[in-house]
Design an enzyme around this catalytic site. Structure first.
Site, short mmCIF file in Angstrom:
data_model
loop_
_atom_site.label_atom_id
_atom_site.label_comp_id
_atom_site.label_asym_id
_atom_site.label_seq_id
_atom_site.Cartn_x
_atom_site.Cartn_y
_atom_site.Cartn_z
N LEU A 122 -62.30 22.87 30.18
CA LEU A 122 -62.03 23.58 31.43
C LEU A 122 -62.43 25.04 31.33
O LEU A 122 -62.28 25.66 30.27
CB LEU A 122 -60.52 23.49 31.72
CG LEU A 122 -59.97 24.22 32.94
CD1 LEU A 122 -60.33 23.44 34.20
CD2 LEU A 122 -58.47 24.39 32.82
N CYS A 123 -62.91 25.58 32.44
CA CYS A 123 -63.08 27.03 32.58
C CYS A 123 -62.78 27.38 34.04
O CYS A 123 -62.07 26.64 34.72
CB CYS A 123 -64.46 27.50 32.13
SG CYS A 123 -65.83 27.02 33.20
N HIS A 124 -63.33 28.47 34.55
CA HIS A 124 -63.03 28.88 35.92
C HIS A 124 -63.77 28.03 36.95
O HIS A 124 -63.18 27.51 37.89
CB HIS A 124 -63.34 30.36 36.10
CG HIS A 124 -62.87 30.91 37.42
ND1 HIS A 124 -63.49 31.95 38.04
CD2 HIS A 124 -61.83 30.57 38.22
CE1 HIS A 124 -62.85 32.23 39.18
NE2 HIS A 124 -61.85 31.40 39.30
#
Length: 116
Positions: free
Chosen positions: A73-75
Site C-alpha cells: 500500500l501507498c497513497h
C-alpha cells in the site's frame, strides 16, 4: 513480470474475512512516509517507508516470507508498485499492489478516514 493489482474493495474483503488455520495470514506492507501514516492508516500493516530503505532492507527477508501473499500500500499506488517490483526482484512469489492506495480506500471503503 507484471505486477498483480487488487482493488481496495478486495482488500477490505480480505481484511474482514475470517482467518482460519487453513488460510495463511497476509503480509501487509505500507511504504508511505511516517507522517502520512499518522494522517490515515489501516491496522495490521508493517510501515516500511521507501525513504528508510537503508534501515529495513538488510533484515527484510528475515521478517517476511517470500512465498506468503504480500499486499503493498501507498497513497495512490505508485510507490507500492515500485516496492512490488523490488519484492519480485528479491524472489517474492505472491506480491500484489493495492490499486489507488489509501486514497482510494478512504473514498471507496472508509469515508470516515482522513484524506490528504
Amino acid at each position: 513480470m507484471s505486477i498483480i493489482q487488487i482493488t481496495v474493495q478486495e482488500l477490505a474483503e480480505r481484511l474482514a474475512g475470517d482467518r482460519s488455520e487453513n488460510q495463511p495470514a497476509l503480509q501487509l506492507i505500507d511504504v508511505r512516509e511516517r507522517d502520512e501514516v499518522e494522517i490515515a492508516a489501516i491496522d495490521g500493516f508493517s510501515i516500511l517507508p521507501l525513504s528508510e530503505y537503508d534501515q529495513w532492507a538488510t533484515d527484510f527477508k528475515e521478517k517476511f516470507d517470500p512465498h506468503a501473499e504480500t499486499l503493498v500500500l501507498c497513497h495512490h499506488g505508485m510507490r507500492s508498485a515500485q516496492m512490488c517490483q523490488w519484492l519480485i526482484n528479491q524472489g517474492f512469489t505472491n506480491v500484489k499492489n493495492i490499486a489507488g492506495g489509501i486514497d482510494a480506500y478512504a473514498y471507496g471503503v472508509d469515508p470516515n478516514m482522513a484524506k490528504y
